[in-house]
Scaffold this active site. Structure first.
Site, PDB file in Angstrom:
ATOM      1  N   ASP A 449       0.820  -1.202   0.000  1.00 65.72           N
ATOM      2  CA  ASP A 449       0.000   0.000   0.000  1.00 65.72           C
ATOM      3  C   ASP A 449       0.863   1.265   0.000  1.00 65.72           C
ATOM      4  O   ASP A 449       2.036   1.237   0.334  1.00 65.72           O
ATOM      5  CB  ASP A 449      -0.877   0.033   1.260  1.00 65.72           C
ATOM      6  CG  ASP A 449      -1.970  -1.022   1.235  1.00 65.72           C
ATOM      7  OD1 ASP A 449      -1.960  -1.879   0.337  1.00 65.72           O
ATOM      8  OD2 ASP A 449      -2.837  -0.977   2.126  1.00 65.72           O
ATOM      9  N   HIS A 594       3.941  -2.131   2.859  1.00 63.84           N
ATOM     10  CA  HIS A 594       3.898  -0.781   2.285  1.00 63.84           C
ATOM     11  C   HIS A 594       5.113  -0.512   1.404  1.00 63.84           C
ATOM     12  O   HIS A 594       6.242  -0.789   1.804  1.00 63.84           O
ATOM     13  CB  HIS A 594       3.822   0.255   3.406  1.00 63.84           C
ATOM     14  CG  HIS A 594       2.557   0.159   4.209  1.00 63.84           C
ATOM     15  ND1 HIS A 594       2.394  -0.770   5.203  1.00 63.84           N
ATOM     16  CD2 HIS A 594       1.390   0.827   4.121  1.00 63.84           C
ATOM     17  CE1 HIS A 594       1.178  -0.655   5.716  1.00 63.84           C
ATOM     18  NE2 HIS A 594       0.542   0.307   5.076  1.00 63.84           N
TER      19      HIS A 594
END
Ligand SMILES: [Zn+2]
Length: 627
Positions: A449, A594
């Site tokens: 993400d 991430h």
């Protein structure tokens, strides 16, 4: 009103073209008349025309804003302004400024010690009704700490507090933002006050919440106390005030560096006892803490307060200098009754309920615990208020997943983590089970993400290619244009691109218009970049409400959460990330990591080991089915 793809300013209030007259009537009669083309044309996407009254006020703010008396709650109470849409970026500071500058938010909240405030395109709004209380930095500990270690400890703590100053803290934070560790930045900070000479035994444990100021200050105190003969260590906490207080109650830390007004309000149930008077706020805090035998030491003059910013050109064109200048433009709040006489002070730690719950406990607290556990699918037994083996097992399973020792006993730390899990991702577990489907095979679904990031995404793509691993990248819309080549490269390697909103906004409680701007606009940007339209939406923070799924479905998106979260964004250490993922891995698992939102060196180091170990265990890495 989905944006048509030209400039950044055509969503939000500009579409409500109704009543320009109101604006003119309410602007102060300064020489800066609010004519449209009056302001300098300095910024590229400038929409400096007079603001019409807006139906939603979009506020970019830290995670605690909804309940913070110096934030959304205060805007309603003190200014009568309703904050309709709260946007909570990944980190404090620069992302808030970015949200305001590029038009995703109307107003941003930045801590007063943050270097992001220096951006010349931002203007700080004056808090002309004194909503923001005095927020001095203050160390807090159990009174027993000083009686155990001696009064000289208090002097040592006070000396460190005296050494704090705004310039040093700001430059330390700027260094952290540029990639220096909080420890290194604190070393420079602490070096100004005394030599650093770490000693050996029984260190004082100082909590450090998960944001840069807290990490720097905890290290400054640790080094300062060590230099004065009190060895001290920093205990990183993967959460915020509630979790740190829980650590304190459970004796996992000895000393906590807090903010006077925020701590007072938090412990006092947001009664509004803090004020702009530093001394009065500190003395109310001390009185409250003393009820539970805790001590607030002397406070530093150094403050870190919420500061409200707007884009300078828009503010100037509309004559907005004070927060109260927003009142005629912003949607009105249901004004809460003005606080009358304050209730008597209560034991501040009553918010954690009675003592530990364990096998044999009975009563309404146990029933409430069973309800919380069942809401996130850890408990399927009777809601009978009796703590027996099924409840203990559910608690232990939750403790494993939340990274604490599975003792099956519910103390403050477990209770805080449980409430946060229910608040943040109530639907997480049921959803992930229904989306992952195949739990009998050998596939694991990696997701990344907050990218694309020019620095970190390519390194992740290289690693994935080495293991023939395919993943889903949930991209932030406002980074897509600059990262289009990265996304194209990812797609050509067999990865999928998903939607992670335009500005990392929390979709929970969001208006339909803002949802269209956040999610629809991101669909458009990704389609333009890769010639394919995403089919999966990852809501920031996993936050959704009753409408999220329907609205997402309207844009052809399914909502995809996760079931393994190694918290890599908080940089907990490479080993922690690896062990969290490897220990929880199983067929069909969805792993959250991430590739953007901050320094991802730890994620990348961990990913290499994760791919190596899970490949050796026979797993293959494929995109989430349907994405
Ligand atoms: Zn995110």
């Amino acid at each position: 009103m989905v944006a048509t793809g030209c400039t950044g300013g055509d969503d939000g209030g500009a579409a409500t073209t109704a009543a320009p007259a109101t604006t003119t009537a309410n602007t102060p009669p300064t020489s800066q008349a609010p004519e449209q083309d009056q302001s300098a044309t300095t910024l590229p996407p400038a929409t400096t025309e007079a603001l019409a009254p807006i139906t939603t006020l979009r506020l970019a703010a830290p995670p605690d804003c909804a309940t913070n008396p110096a934030c959304a709650d205060g805007l309603a109470r003190v200014y009568g302004i309703d904050v309709s849409d709260l946007i909570v970026p990944t980190e404090p500071g620069a992302p808030m400024a970015a949200a305001v500058l590029e038009g995703a938010a109307d107003v941003g909240v930045i801590f007063s010690d943050d270097p992001a405030l220096d951006d010349p395109s931002l203007v700080q709004l004056d808090d002309d009704r004194t909503m923001v209380a005095a927020e001095n930095i203050v160390p807090v500990a159990k009174m027993a700490l000083v009686s155990d270690r001696g009064d000289a400890l208090r002097d040592a703590i006070d000396q460190v507090t005296d050494s704090l100053n705004d310039d040093e803290l700001r430059s330390a934070l700027a260094a952290v933002r540029d990639g220096t560790s909080p420890e290194e930045a604190a070393r420079t900070f602490a070096a100004a006050t005394g030599e650093i000479d770490p000693a050996a035994d029984a260190p004082i444990r100082i909590g450090a919440e998960a944001f840069p100021t807290a990490r720097v200050l905890a290290n400054v105190y640790a080094m300062g106390l060590s230099a004065r003969g009190y060895p001290a260590v920093v205990v990183p906490i993967d959460g915020f005030r509630a979790l740190e207080i829980a650590y304190m109650i459970d004796d996992e830390i000895d000393l906590s560096i807090q903010y006077s007004a925020s701590l007072l309000e938090y412990l006092d149930g947001f009664q509004g006892r803090s004020s702009a008077d530093s001394a009065a706020t500190l003395s109310a805090l001390r009185e409250l803490l003393a009820l539970a035998e805790y001590e607030a030491f002397a406070a530093s003059p150094l403050q870190s307060r919420n500061t409200f910013v707007m884009r300078k050109d828009i503010a100037e064109a509309n004559g907005i200098a004070n927060l109260s200048d927003l009142i005629p433009l912003a949607p009105p709040a249901d004004v809460a009754p003005a606080p009358g006489d304050l209730p008597e002070l209560q034991d501040p730690f009553a918010i954690f309920g009675p003592g530990d719950l364990r096998i044999g406990s009975v009563g309404p607290e146990v029933r409430e615990l069973q309800e919380l556990l069942s809401q996130i699918d850890y408990y399927g037994g009777p809601l009978n208020g009796i703590f027996e083996e099924p409840t203990r097992r559910a608690v232990a399973a939750f403790q494993v997943d939340s990274g604490s020792a599975p003792d099956g006993i519910v103390g403050p730390i477990t209770l805080v983590a449980l409430r946060e899990a229910v608040d943040a991702g109530a639907t997480a577990i049921t959803t992930e089970l229904s989306t992952t489907g195949d739990s009998s095979g050998n596939e694991i679904h990696l997701t990344f993400d907050d990218g694309p990031s020019g620095e970190f995404t390519p390194q992740i793509l290289d690693l994935l290619a080495q293991y023939d691993a395919k993943a889903v990248f949930f991209s932030i819309g406002n980074q897509v244009e600059g990262g289009a080549e990265l996304l194209q490269r990812a797609v050509s390697q067999g990865h999928r691109i998903g939607n992670h909103t335009w500005s990392h906004a929390s979709l929970d409680g969001m208006s339909a218009d803002t949802f269209a701007g956040e999610v629809g606009r991101t669909q458009d940007a990704i389609s333009a970049a890769i010639n394919e339209t995403p089919t999966c939406l990852r809501p920031p923070y996993g936050a959704t409400d009753d409408q999220t799924r329907d609205r997402a479905a309207g844009l052809g998106l399914s909502v995809e959460l996760w079931n393994i979260d190694p918290q890599d964004w908080s940089r907990p250490g490479v080993e922690n990330i690896v062990s969290n993922v490897v220990e929880h891995a199983g067929p069909g698992a969805v792993v959250l990591m991430h590739d953007g939102g901050g320094n991802r060196d730890q994620t990348i180091a961990a990913l290499g080991q994760i791919l190596e170990r899970l490949s050796a265990d026979g797993y293959r890495f494929t995109p989430i089915p349907g994405c």
